[in-house]
Structures are given as structure tokens and as C-alpha cells.
Scaffold this active site. Structure first.
Site, PDB file in Angstrom:
ATOM      1  N   ASP A  20       0.829  -1.220   0.000  1.00  0.00           N
ATOM      2  CA  ASP A  20       0.000   0.000   0.000  1.00  0.00           C
ATOM      3  C   ASP A  20       0.855   1.258   0.000  1.00  0.00           C
ATOM      4  OD1 ASP A  20       0.609  -0.751   2.670  1.00  0.00           O
ATOM      5  OD2 ASP A  20      -0.974   0.557   3.428  1.00  0.00           O
ATOM      6  N   ASN A 173       2.172   0.007  12.130  1.00  0.00           N
ATOM      7  CA  ASN A 173       3.216   1.046  12.095  1.00  0.00           C
ATOM      8  C   ASN A 173       3.608   1.504  13.501  1.00  0.00           C
ATOM      9  OD1 ASN A 173       3.403   1.064   9.317  1.00  0.00           O
ATOM     10  ND2 ASN A 173       2.004   2.815   9.050  1.00  0.00           N
ATOM     11  N   HIS A 245      -4.519   1.793   3.231  1.00  0.00           N
ATOM     12  CA  HIS A 245      -4.120   2.565   4.426  1.00  0.00           C
ATOM     13  C   HIS A 245      -3.286   3.786   4.020  1.00  0.00           C
ATOM     14  CE1 HIS A 245      -5.111  -0.947   6.983  1.00  0.00           C
ATOM     15  NE2 HIS A 245      -4.357  -1.695   6.188  1.00  0.00           N
ATOM     16  N   ASP A 246      -2.198   3.519   3.300  1.00  0.00           N
ATOM     17  CA  ASP A 246      -1.217   4.578   3.052  1.00  0.00           C
ATOM     18  C   ASP A 246      -1.672   5.613   2.012  1.00  0.00           C
ATOM     19  OD1 ASP A 246       0.230   3.242   4.942  1.00  0.00           O
ATOM     20  OD2 ASP A 246       1.721   2.420   3.565  1.00  0.00           O
TER      21      ASP A 246
HETATM   22  C1  BDR Z   1       0.203  -0.081   7.879  1.00  0.00           C
HETATM   23  O1  BDR Z   1       1.093  -1.171   8.094  1.00  0.00           O
HETATM   24  C2  BDR Z   1       1.750  -1.516   6.916  1.00  0.00           C
HETATM   25  O2  BDR Z   1       1.794  -2.903   6.757  1.00  0.00           O
HETATM   26  C3  BDR Z   1       1.031  -0.818   5.797  1.00  0.00           C
HETATM   27  O3  BDR Z   1       1.945  -0.455   4.770  1.00  0.00           O
HETATM   28  C4  BDR Z   1       0.435   0.394   6.454  1.00  0.00           C
HETATM   29  O4  BDR Z   1       1.354   1.463   6.476  1.00  0.00           O
HETATM   30  C5  BDR Z   1      -1.201  -0.552   8.160  1.00  0.00           C
HETATM   31  O5  BDR Z   1      -1.309  -0.998   9.473  1.00  0.00           O
HETATM   32 CA    CA Z   2       3.386   1.458   5.096  1.00  0.00          CA
END
Ligand code: BDR
Ligand code: CA
Length: 313
Positions: A20, A173, A245-246
Site C-alpha cells: 500500500d 506502524n 491505508h497509506d
Molecule cells: C500499515 O502497516 C503496513 O503494513 C502498511 O503499509 C500500512 O502502512 C497498516 O497498518
Molecule cells: Ca506502510
């Protein structure tokens, strides 16, 4: 300090590329209102060397090899790295198999680049962090005025009123470097926005949209990237959607009206069973997103990827 933005909103993207994260880069590249000043990388989903290679290759694939990529922290502040290859694959990109970027390596490390750019452009930059917050925490440790010089930070991180995705309490994260997240949340940034799973799990690229993109022969580079990084999620893992998400963090940096938020003080648990939990400890300066206009965001993602009929999806 200049207020004119002839090239668009100047941003630093801090990434641990990552499926992502790759889509966040594609989304960012497609925004005419964004000026990607630099990309910094961090150990997270995958080791930092691979994350850096992935980032460079993704940018080259998107025709943006001109964007400098600076390798950042090799591990969290006080712990060993804990990755997410179970989600992103051993290469971090779900087996996308991109050609190698030919750009010469940018030698200044990620945290030093954040400090340098913040000092050179006080009051101008937005930092979009979509990996563990190690680089920003290091930058703040060596130069606390970074919190004053970078007026706006948008973070993908945390789980505020919903369960975690890596433990019952923690989002990846923040869990990957809780000490860094706690330091960033305590720093006196003028405008810190935290986008947690509360909103990012409301936005996904659907299997139908991905399959439609895959069948096309005329997809643009961003669409081809989405097809490649999506194979593991949709074909191998059989998931109904791929979480964005990102990309949401990039979109909110461009258009904050995509989310509604509450303003609180966040503390991060750094030990025990709830390690990596983001806890609201009362009213405070940090914005935590509570709601998202998913349809409007997804329409923008579809446009960026070249999906044919966004209204029909
Ligand atoms: C976040 O964790 C990572 O695996 C993804 O890139 C995103 O930044 C989602 O929890
Ligand atoms: Ca990420």
C-alpha cells in the site's frame, strides 16, 4: 518564508514500501497539486534496504526517477525490526517484480534529509509518514526545532476506537516502533493528524475493480503497478479487497476535508500485552481521524490508477 507554491504542496513522504506504500506513491505522483520534494525510507514492512529498492523501483516505474529517495533507519529506536512479510510478501511488493531503477543512490540518510529540508524550508513542508515513525523521531532527537519547522504532519498509524491489525490492541506502524510513535505524538507539531485503522479499514480497492484493471490492455503505469502489487492479495490470499491505508494519508494531506477528526492527546503503550497501543489521554493538540468520505477518496484512487468508470464500480 514563501507562501507561493508554484509546484504545488511540498511534501516529504516517509515510507516502508510495502504494497500500500507503493499505491500511496502512485497516488501521490498522480496529484498535480503535490510537489514530492523527497522520499525517505524506513525499516517496517520489510528491511530498509529492500524498502529503499522497492521505493526507487516504484518511482522509476511511474516515470518519476527524478524524485530523490533517501535510505533511513535500519531498525526501530530501541528494538529489533519486526516486519510484515506475511502481508507484503518476501520482496515487500507482493511479487510485483519491477525493473531495477537506474538512478544513482542518494547518499544523505533519511533522518538527516528530514532535518536538512525542514531547516531549509521552515514553515513550508508537509511530512506524510506511512511507516514506523523512526526517521521522524530520530530527526526530532537531533533537532527538536523540526517540530517547529515542519508545520504539518500526516501519519498513517494507530487504532483508536477499533482493534489492532497486528495484535488485538496495536496497529502495525505504531507497534513496529512504539517509542518513536510516542515521541512523535509528544512533539509540539502545529498540525499533527493521525489516520488510524478506524478510517483506513473503511477504504479498500475491491477485487472487482482490480480484476477490471487487470483485464485491460491499455492501463496506465499506475494501473499496471496496482495489478502487479495486487496479485498476492487477490489471487494468492483470495482477499475481497486490498486496504488503502497509506494512500489515504496522501489524500488527506492534499484534502483534509476527506476526514472528520477529534482533537486529543495520544500516548503510546511501550511494553506489556498492549505494546503499541495508541491511547487517548484527554483533550490535546493531535487530530485523530474518526470518519472518512470513502466514496470520494476511492473515486480519486480510481482516477489515479486509470480505472475506467469510477461511478460504476
Ligand atoms: C500499515 O502497516 C503496513 O503494513 C502498511 O503499509 C500500512 O502502512 C497498516 O497498518
Ligand atoms: Ca506502510
Amino acid at each position: 518564508m514563501t507562501t507561493q507554491r508554484p509546484n504545488g504542496l511540498p511534501v516529504i513522504l516517509d515510507v516502508d514500501t510495502g504494497i500500500d506504500d507503493a499505491l500511496a506513491l502512485a497516488y501521490a505522483v498522480a496529484q498535480p497539486g503535490l510537489d514530492i520534494v523527497a522520499v525517505t525510507t524506513v525499516a517496517g514492512n520489510i528491511d530498509v534496504y529492500r524498502a529503499t529498492g522497492n521505493t526507487r523501483n516504484v518511482l522509476a516505474f511511474l516515470g518519476r526517477e527524478d524524485v530523490p529517495v533517501h535510505r533511513g533507519a535500519t531498525r526501530p529506536l530501541t528494538r529489533a525490526q519486526r516486519g510484515a512479510s506475511h502481508v507484503h510478501g518476501t520482496d515487500g511488493l507482493g511479487g510485483a517484480d519491477l525493473p531495477e531503477s537506474q538512478r544513482a543512490i542518494d547518499v544523505t540518510p533519511g533522518p538527516a534529509t528530514i532535518v536538512r529540508l525542514a531547516r531549509e524550508r521552515p514553515g513550508e513542508l508537509t511530512l506524510i509518514a506511512v511507516g514506523p515513525l523512526t526517521n521522524l523521531a530520530i530527526a526530532l532527537n537531533v533537532e527538536p526545532r523540526v517540530a517547529e519547522w515542519i508545520p504539518r504532519v500526516v501519519v498513517m498509524g494507530g487504532a483508536y476506537h477499533v482493534p489492532g491489525n497486528i495484535t488485538p490492541h496495536a496497529e502495525f506502524n505504531v507497534w513496529a516502533d512504539p517509542e518513536a510513535a510516542d515521541q512523535v505524538c509528544a512533539a509540539p507539531f502545529g498540525d499533527l493528524m493521525m489516520l488510524g485503522l478506524d478510517v483506513t479499514m473503511q477504504v479498500g480497492l475491491s477485487r472487482e475493480v482490480w480484476a477490471d484493471l487487470q483485464q485491460r490492455t491499455d492501463r496506465p503505469a499506475a494501473g499496471e503497478l496496482a495489478v502487479r502489487v495486487g496479485r498476492q492479495t487477490f489471487v494468492d490470499a483470495g482477499m475481497p479487497q486490498m486496504y488503502l491505508h497509506d494512500p489515504l494519508a496522501v489524500a488527506v494531506a492534499v484534502d483534509p476535508t476527506l476526514v472528520t477528526s477529534e482533537t486529543v492527546r495520544i500516548s503510546v503503550t511501550t511494553s506489556g500485552e498492549e505494546d503499541g497501543r495508541t491511547v487517548s489521554v484527554g483533550p490535546g493538540p493531535t487530530q485523530v481521524a474518526r470518519g472518512v468520505d470513502a466514496d470520494r477518496f476511492l473515486a480519486g484512487v480510481h482516477r489515479a490508477l486509470g480505472v475506467r468508470d469510477v461511478t460504476a464500480q
